[in-house]
Design an enzyme around this catalytic site. Structure first.
Site, PDB file in Angstrom:
ATOM      1  N   GLU A 198     -38.759 -25.353   5.747  1.00 35.69           N
ATOM      2  CA  GLU A 198     -38.053 -26.702   4.979  1.00 35.69           C
ATOM      3  C   GLU A 198     -37.174 -27.280   6.100  1.00 35.69           C
ATOM      4  O   GLU A 198     -36.770 -26.719   7.003  1.00 35.69           O
ATOM      5  CB  GLU A 198     -37.412 -26.306   3.652  1.00 35.69           C
TER       6      GLU A 198
ATOM      7  N   HIS B  84     -30.660 -25.251  -1.384  1.00 42.97           N
ATOM      8  CA  HIS B  84     -30.392 -23.932  -0.287  1.00 42.97           C
ATOM      9  C   HIS B  84     -29.238 -24.407   0.665  1.00 42.97           C
ATOM     10  O   HIS B  84     -29.086 -25.603   1.377  1.00 42.97           O
ATOM     11  CB  HIS B  84     -31.482 -23.890   0.452  1.00 42.97           C
TER      12      HIS B  84
END
Lengths: 382, 286
Positions: free
Chosen positions: B209, B248
């Protein structure tokens, strides 16, 4: 979270880093009072947690006290990148020839703090690294031995070779040690001085930027108390943060409610792949609380751009029946009327499908199918 | 074979009496994981789903011979729990807890490296070698044993991809969630290195990511060391805006760095096929 300039400079002064004489003001009258004590020339600076203040007209040099009122009046109440200016910093304007850049931040590759230092400051570090990469010096800090003196000396020689009245090497070392101390003690993700200037052979921080690690706010109650005033967030983002949801506003019209940050990002990407535009990033997290689902729907419904709602849940810790319970309650209590496309799979998905069938919501098992329908809804189809 | 965990892995659960710790202890036991003890200070003598609770990690290790620990302790106490596990002689620590201060993890990482202790996470779903052992929070039923190694920075996105793999007939050797924080105990490269020599892992799915440069580093490693195994990737966050933390702590495009484009480009030039959508991965593995 990001500290405002005047807050970061207060931290600097507590650690004996010099700043110009300055005071923060919330009204024109206060600004004028401070200006009288500081004297001209001075600078009036908008206090907002975003970059590009200068370009937006939020930083003005004032040469005559009579101009302070009109300049502060103009800056207070301005909108800079959607942030309302509620405070200005009235700051002594100091002479300088060279603007330096210095920061300490986490180098994710080495997993250690690293200084970035440049004699070409005054502009963004990205701009320096693009145009003059040879003028950027890195200095890694070891967690056991700290700043290595021999490396520090080498940076000192390269960095200050054009300075007429350079600071002493011990002053440079002291500055680095202090910034490292701030980085550790204040749980700062970034401590940046740009520009850093040299006045009579001594360092002065003309500007200051500090990011505090959100995960460490529990041990910094003072910063925690500043959180609401500082964050550059939309009304929805603020409400979401207070409800424990990770939410970020985007420009599109398809609202996304997803569990898990990675899946939420991937969902946005796939929405785009099928020709849609995501209206937000929203991770409802791993908990199984139906109230979170209700809150999530309230937040997305308050965004006027939203035309279609996509729910994508991969049940693990999150139970699909809890999601369905929250959804049914929300539909009953809020008069929610946007078209929905729901994808549920994983823990207790059969019960969830049954519950939603009762209220005439069909549920997809396949992520692509659900997303294609959400895109059709946004484009006005059924 | 599988990597890191197998049938004989003996596990203690730190934070076993908490809501999450207790729930997942039950889930792991049902999966067949050998959970031999739990730790909650002050609760020695109790038992959770038949697992004895100890006051300290040291006592638990001494009594049970555990070699692995999984941590569900709340974020304020999790850093200390990791250090306690390492001092007790645990060799693999899996930290599920999210929200640890970055500076704490930075120091812990150095401490563990010096001791030779491996950490997975924090802020991760753990790991599973299907049919053998599950040390984590992932829904076990979506996995089946097989020859695809899976490494990911994410949780539910991993489940999505594994679900696609399983539905298309691909089983998993080991699936490991390395965590979404800026500093993590085990990197993509650390895990790729283990998969490299695992005879049961024939191909690898790497789920990355935005944020940082771990995928770029992994690409470099793959091009030098993994010519003999097929590697497929998916990168989440092509549509993520810059300077925003996407859930995150480590998922942020900062100062122009950490974009999905940069990662996709690096992986593709290392010969890795990068899927546009999670559902495209099984076709690329064939």
């Amino acid at each position: 979270m990001k500290l405002l300039e005047h807050q970061a400079k207060e931290v600097f002064r507590n650690y004996n880093i010099k700043t110009p004489r300055e005071h923060v003001a919330q009204t024109t009258e206060e600004a004028c009072e401070h200006a009288k004590k500081i004297g001209t020339p001075l600078v009036v600076k908008a206090q907002v947690p975003v970059g590009g203040r200068g370009k937006a007209g939020g930083v003005k040099l004032v040469k005559d006290l009579s101009e302070v009122a009109s300049v502060s009046k103009q800056i207070l109440g301005m909108n800079i990148k959607q942030c309302l200016v509620k405070k200005v910093l009235v700051s002594q304007a100091l002479p300088f020839e060279i603007e330096y850049y210095i920061s300490i931040t986490l180098d994710r590759a080495s997993m250690k703090p690293m200084f970035i230092i440049s004699p070409s400051g005054g502009v963004d570090i990205e701009e320096i690294s693009k145009n003059q990469p040879e003028k950027i010096f890195n200095l890694s800090v070891d967690l056991v031995v700290g700043i290595k003196t021999y490396e520090m000396r080498s940076v000192y020689r390269k960095c200050f070779q054009d300075e007429k009245n350079p600071p002493s090497i011990s002053d440079f070392q002291q500055l680095l040690e202090t910034l490292y101390e701030i980085y550790l003690k204040e749980d700062a993700g970034l401590v940046e001085i740009n520009p850093l200037i040299i006045l009579d052979g001594k360092f002065v921080a003309l500007d200051a930027k500090m990011l505090i690690d959100d995960n460490a706010l529990f041990r910094h109650s003072y910063y925690k108390s500043l959180e609401n005033e500082n964050d550059e967030e939309t009304a929805q983002e603020k409400e979401a943060r207070e409800s424990g949801l990770a939410y970020i506003s985007l420009d599109g019209d398809i609202a996304c409610i997803v569990n898990g940050a990675g899946l939420a990002m991937a969902t946005m990407d796939v929405v785009k792949h099928w020709g849609g535009q995501p209206a937000n990033f929203l991770d409802i997290g791993g908990s199984s609380n139906p109230a979170k689902m209700i809150k999530a729907l309230e937040i997305i419904a308050s965004n006027p751009n939203v035309k279609s709602v996509l729910i994508n849940i991969f049940g693990g810790i999150t139970r699909c029946d809890d999601i369905a319970t929250g959804l049914v309650q929300a539909l009953e209590t809020t008069g929610f009327s946007l078209p929905l496309s729901v994808r549920l799979i994983g823990t207790n998905d059969a019960q969830a499908k049954e519950m939603l069938k009762q209220v005439k919501i069909s549920v997809f098992t396949d992520m692509n199918e659900a997303i294609k329908v959400a895109v059709q809804h946004a484009q006005g189809g059924n | 074979m599988s990597i890191l965990i197998h049938q004989n892995t003996r596990v203690i659960v730190q934070g076993i009496t908490g809501r999450d710790g207790s729930f997942h202890t039950q889930q792991m036991l049902e999966y067949g994981t050998s959970i031999v003890g739990g730790v909650t200070p002050g609760k020695e003598g109790e038992s959770v789903h038949g697992v004895p609770v100890f006051n300290s990690a040291k006592q638990a290790v001494n009594a049970t011979g555990a070699d692995t620990s999984i941590i569900y302790v709340p974020e304020r106490f999790a850093s200390d729990a990791i250090i306690e596990a390492a001092d007790a002689g645990i060799s693999l620590i899996v930290c599920i807890t999210e929200g640890l201060p970055v500076n704490d993890v930075m120091k812990i990482k150095q401490y563990l490296d010096e001791k030779g202790v491996r950490l997975v996470g924090p802020n991760c779903p753990g790991l599973i070698s299907p049919g053998k052992s599950k040390i984590g929070i992932m829904p076990g039923h979506i996995f089946k044993p097989g020859n695809v190694g899976v490494i990911s920075r994410s949780g539910t996105l991993t489940y999505e991809i594994v679900y696609n793999l399983t539905s298309s007939g691909f089983g998993t050797s080991t699936c490991i969630g390395i965590g979404g924080d800026p500093i993590i105990g085990s990197s993509f490269i650390d895990v790729l290195h283990l998969f490299k020599d695992d005879p049961d892992t024939e191909s690898i799915v790497l789920i990355g990511e935005i944020g940082g440069d771990a995928e770029e580093k992994a690409a470099e490693y793959i091009s030098k060391n993994l010519g003999h195994k097929k590697v497929i990737s998916f990168i989440a966050g092509r549509t993520a805006p810059p300077e925003k933390r996407m859930g995150h702590a480590g998922a942020i495009i900062s100062q122009g760095k950490g974009t999905a484009e940069s990662k996709v480009e690096a992986l593709e030039s290392a010969g890795v096929k990068v899927a546009e959508k999670p559902s495209d991965i099984p076709a690329l593995l064939r």
